[in-house]
Design a protein around this motif. Structure first.
Motif, PDB file in Angstrom:
ATOM      1  N   VAL A   1      17.032   5.173   0.610  1.00  0.00           N
ATOM      2  CA  VAL A   1      15.845   5.406  -0.225  1.00  0.00           C
ATOM      3  C   VAL A   1      14.608   4.877   0.484  1.00  0.00           C
ATOM      4  N   GLU A   2      14.733   3.683   1.055  1.00  0.00           N
ATOM      5  CA  GLU A   2      13.585   3.078   1.724  1.00  0.00           C
ATOM      6  C   GLU A   2      13.176   3.890   2.960  1.00  0.00           C
ATOM      7  N   ARG A   3      14.125   4.437   3.685  1.00  0.00           N
ATOM      8  CA  ARG A   3      13.791   5.233   4.865  1.00  0.00           C
ATOM      9  C   ARG A   3      13.043   6.508   4.465  1.00  0.00           C
ATOM     10  N   LEU A   4      13.447   7.125   3.371  1.00  0.00           N
ATOM     11  CA  LEU A   4      12.741   8.316   2.894  1.00  0.00           C
ATOM     12  C   LEU A   4      11.351   7.952   2.377  1.00  0.00           C
ATOM     13  N   ARG A   5      11.249   6.825   1.728  1.00  0.00           N
ATOM     14  CA  ARG A   5       9.935   6.361   1.270  1.00  0.00           C
ATOM     15  C   ARG A   5       8.989   6.177   2.460  1.00  0.00           C
ATOM     16  N   GLU A   6       9.515   5.615   3.535  1.00  0.00           N
ATOM     17  CA  GLU A   6       8.686   5.394   4.721  1.00  0.00           C
ATOM     18  C   GLU A   6       8.156   6.714   5.275  1.00  0.00           C
ATOM     19  N   VAL A   7       9.001   7.737   5.299  1.00  0.00           N
ATOM     20  CA  VAL A   7       8.558   9.052   5.780  1.00  0.00           C
ATOM     21  C   VAL A   7       7.448   9.592   4.882  1.00  0.00           C
ATOM     22  N   ILE A   8       7.625   9.446   3.577  1.00  0.00           N
ATOM     23  CA  ILE A   8       6.631   9.951   2.623  1.00  0.00           C
ATOM     24  C   ILE A   8       5.289   9.254   2.819  1.00  0.00           C
ATOM     25  N   VAL A   9       5.330   7.961   3.053  1.00  0.00           N
ATOM     26  CA  VAL A   9       4.081   7.208   3.264  1.00  0.00           C
ATOM     27  C   VAL A   9       3.484   7.520   4.634  1.00  0.00           C
ATOM     28  N   GLU A  10       4.312   7.499   5.671  1.00  0.00           N
ATOM     29  CA  GLU A  10       3.818   7.672   7.039  1.00  0.00           C
ATOM     30  C   GLU A  10       3.236   9.072   7.278  1.00  0.00           C
ATOM     31  N   THR A  11       3.758  10.071   6.609  1.00  0.00           N
ATOM     32  CA  THR A  11       3.241  11.431   6.778  1.00  0.00           C
ATOM     33  C   THR A  11       1.970  11.674   5.958  1.00  0.00           C
ATOM     34  N   GLY A  12       1.594  10.697   5.148  1.00  0.00           N
ATOM     35  CA  GLY A  12       0.417  10.870   4.301  1.00  0.00           C
ATOM     36  C   GLY A  12       0.691  11.629   3.026  1.00  0.00           C
ATOM     37  N   ALA A  13       1.970  11.935   2.747  1.00  0.00           N
ATOM     38  CA  ALA A  13       2.313  12.721   1.562  1.00  0.00           C
ATOM     39  C   ALA A  13       1.966  11.985   0.270  1.00  0.00           C
ATOM     40  N   LEU A  14       2.166  10.686   0.259  1.00  0.00           N
ATOM     41  CA  LEU A  14       1.834   9.920  -0.948  1.00  0.00           C
ATOM     42  C   LEU A  14       0.334   9.966  -1.203  1.00  0.00           C
ATOM     43  N   ASP A  15      -0.462   9.758  -0.160  1.00  0.00           N
ATOM     44  CA  ASP A  15      -1.919   9.799  -0.324  1.00  0.00           C
ATOM     45  C   ASP A  15      -2.391  11.175  -0.764  1.00  0.00           C
ATOM     46  N   ARG A  16      -1.797  12.237  -0.188  1.00  0.00           N
ATOM     47  CA  ARG A  16      -2.223  13.589  -0.570  1.00  0.00           C
ATOM     48  C   ARG A  16      -1.845  13.908  -2.009  1.00  0.00           C
ATOM     49  N   THR A  17      -0.690  13.413  -2.433  1.00  0.00           N
ATOM     50  CA  THR A  17      -0.285  13.639  -3.823  1.00  0.00           C
ATOM     51  C   THR A  17      -1.191  12.886  -4.781  1.00  0.00           C
ATOM     52  N   GLU A  18      -1.553  11.669  -4.419  1.00  0.00           N
ATOM     53  CA  GLU A  18      -2.491  10.913  -5.250  1.00  0.00           C
ATOM     54  C   GLU A  18      -3.839  11.640  -5.322  1.00  0.00           C
ATOM     55  N   SER A  19      -4.255  12.260  -4.229  1.00  0.00           N
ATOM     56  CA  SER A  19      -5.506  13.021  -4.236  1.00  0.00           C
ATOM     57  C   SER A  19      -5.402  14.238  -5.151  1.00  0.00           C
ATOM     58  N   LEU A  20      -4.247  14.904  -5.135  1.00  0.00           N
ATOM     59  CA  LEU A  20      -4.042  16.042  -6.030  1.00  0.00           C
ATOM     60  C   LEU A  20      -4.112  15.611  -7.492  1.00  0.00           C
ATOM     61  N   ILE A  21      -3.538  14.458  -7.786  1.00  0.00           N
ATOM     62  CA  ILE A  21      -3.591  13.936  -9.154  1.00  0.00           C
ATOM     63  C   ILE A  21      -5.037  13.687  -9.573  1.00  0.00           C
ATOM     64  N   ALA A  22      -5.782  13.018  -8.703  1.00  0.00           N
ATOM     65  CA  ALA A  22      -7.182  12.701  -9.018  1.00  0.00           C
ATOM     66  C   ALA A  22      -8.017  13.971  -9.159  1.00  0.00           C
ATOM     67  N   GLN A  23      -7.802  14.943  -8.278  1.00  0.00           N
ATOM     68  CA  GLN A  23      -8.560  16.191  -8.346  1.00  0.00           C
ATOM     69  C   GLN A  23      -8.300  16.930  -9.650  1.00  0.00           C
ATOM     70  N   ARG A  24      -7.038  17.003 -10.053  1.00  0.00           N
ATOM     71  CA  ARG A  24      -6.705  17.707 -11.287  1.00  0.00           C
ATOM     72  C   ARG A  24      -7.234  16.967 -12.509  1.00  0.00           C
ATOM     73  N   ARG A  25      -7.155  15.660 -12.488  1.00  0.00           N
ATOM     74  CA  ARG A  25      -7.712  14.891 -13.609  1.00  0.00           C
ATOM     75  C   ARG A  25      -9.218  15.125 -13.720  1.00  0.00           C
ATOM     76  N   ASP A  26      -9.915  15.091 -12.586  1.00  0.00           N
ATOM     77  CA  ASP A  26     -11.363  15.298 -12.608  1.00  0.00           C
ATOM     78  C   ASP A  26     -11.718  16.703 -13.097  1.00  0.00           C
ATOM     79  N   THR A  27     -10.951  17.699 -12.651  1.00  0.00           N
ATOM     80  CA  THR A  27     -11.189  19.080 -13.100  1.00  0.00           C
ATOM     81  C   THR A  27     -11.025  19.191 -14.603  1.00  0.00           C
ATOM     82  N   ALA A  28      -9.981  18.562 -15.121  1.00  0.00           N
ATOM     83  CA  ALA A  28      -9.722  18.609 -16.559  1.00  0.00           C
ATOM     84  C   ALA A  28     -10.822  17.912 -17.347  1.00  0.00           C
ATOM     85  N   LEU A  29     -11.264  16.758 -16.873  1.00  0.00           N
ATOM     86  CA  LEU A  29     -12.296  16.013 -17.595  1.00  0.00           C
ATOM     87  C   LEU A  29     -13.631  16.762 -17.580  1.00  0.00           C
TER      88      LEU A  29
END
Length: 386
Positions: A326-354
């Motif tokens: 699990v930790e090795r997969l988490r590292e890939v998700i963080v290192e590839t920037g996938a976590l940051d991009r997903t957080e950006s998608l969340i923020a963008q959609r929240r802002d659009t809705a508001l």
């Protein structure tokens, strides 16, 4: 006028039974789900509904008591998010507070229970909300009793049937809510569409896992139809239709509801990998063991090196995946920037809705006293602090 369940009025949106009047602001640190005591009222409505079902199942026999008990235990917890959106969809469209709309909105908890029970069967999940999943609960009952056959088979069959029963109960609770027939008939096409698309989304989920899909677009489609639309937009539209809202209000709810629903599911994807089991009610990394083709995973694969992609292909979907995996997969998700991009998608959609909500409020399509609750719900749902 005859009474509906739990004393709610049997007529349309003119009944009484709640607080009524203007809605005050959501206090700092308070959950928007508790405005007007809604979370407690939903629990009370469900308790009253199950009391009527006890009488029905007793006619079949005492063997059904564990089935009803499992349903009640499953529904004791839960954030009541879908009833909240349905209730505030009604209020924002001009419907008054009364017990009938709370009963109708509470029926969505039974629809949600159907989806979760069946989802756990499809994913072979061990736990849900910190307790054994329904199919594991009935498998354990079989094993403890020493009955014939395989415990797992009995557990799966029992869970499928209980999920089906929850789907029927959702209909029954809506149609006996105390709302008038005209209101219910207005809402029926939307209610049917929401349920059909939910089941279609569940199929997309298992299809994409079988295909081994790594497309962000495909993962977003699954998120939209499996969860997002029936979590926010569908309940909002149901409440609005019950209240007799016009096309403009319904469109405003869609503009707000779809992006918030997607942000909610994207947050769920993040929690499924990085969440605290004490809060999520599921073991850490369970989505990785189940091989969920989430946006988070798709984003990671899209940006992964060949070595990282090989690791994901090898570990994702391994039911025996340990903490190190699990930790090795988490590292890939963080290192590839996938976590940051997903957080950006969340923020963008929240802002659009508001922004859509602000426009609807300014134009008078959504009552101001409701808009601030929907704003608080949007923030809480996408941060998962509800």
């Amino acid at each position: 006028m005859p009474a509906g369940p739990l004393g709610g009025p049997a007529g349309g949106p003119t009944g009484t039974g709640g607080t009524g009047g203007a809605v005050g602001p959501v206090a700092d640190g308070a959950s928007p789900l508790d405005v007007e005591g809604l979370r407690t009222r939903v629990g009370t409505a469900l308790t009253g509904f199950f009391a009527t079902q006890s009488e029905c199942l007793e006619e079949v026999g005492s063997d059904l008591a564990p089935v009803l008990a499992a349903a009640q235990a499953f529904l004791e917890s839960g954030k009541r998010l879908r009833p909240a959106f349905a209730y505030w969809g009604w209020r924002g469209a001009g419907g008054p507070d009364n017990d009938a709309i709370v009963n109708a909105a509470s029926s969505l908890e039974l629809l949600h229970a159907c989806a979760l029970v069946h989802d756990d069967v499809m994913d072979d999940s061990d736990t849900r909300r910190g307790q054994p999943s329904v199919h594991k609960r009935f498998a354990a009952r079989h094993a403890e009793a020493g009955w014939h056959g395989e415990p797992d088979g009995f557990g799966l069959a029992s869970a499928v049937l209980l999920g089906d029963m929850c789907l029927v109960w959702a209909d029954q609770m809506l149609w006996t809510s105390g709302l008038g027939q005209d209101a219910l008939q207005r809402a029926q096409p939307l209610y049917d569409r929401m349920r059909i698309q939910l089941m279609a989304g569940q199929y997309l989920d298992v299809l994409e896992q079988a295909r081994g899909s790594q497309s962000v677009e495909s993962s977003l489609r699954v998120a939209r139809f499996k969860s997002a639309k029936y979590t926010v937009e569908g309940p909002l539209l149901l409440g609005a239709a019950l209240a007799g809202a016009g096309h403009a209000t319904m469109s405003a709810y869609t503009a707000y509801g779809v992006p918030i629903g997607e942000a909610f599911q994207l947050r769920d994807d993040v929690l499924g990998v990085f969440g605290d089991p004490a809060e999520t009610g599921k073991p850490a990394g369970d989505d990785l063991r189940e091989g969920k083709r989430t946006v988070l995973v798709a984003e990671a694969v899209a940006a992964a090196s060949s070595a990282q992609r090989e690791l994901v292909d090898r570990l994702l979907g391994d039911p025996a995946l340990d903490a190190q995996g699990v930790e090795r997969l988490r590292e890939v998700i963080v290192e590839t920037g996938a976590l940051d991009r997903t957080e950006s998608l969340i923020a963008q959609r929240r802002d659009t809705a508001l922004e859509a909500l602000a426009t609807a409020e300014e134009s008078g399509l959504v009552a101001r006293s409701t808009a601030h609750v929907l704003r608080a719900l949007a923030v809480a749902a996408t941060a998962r602090r509800v």
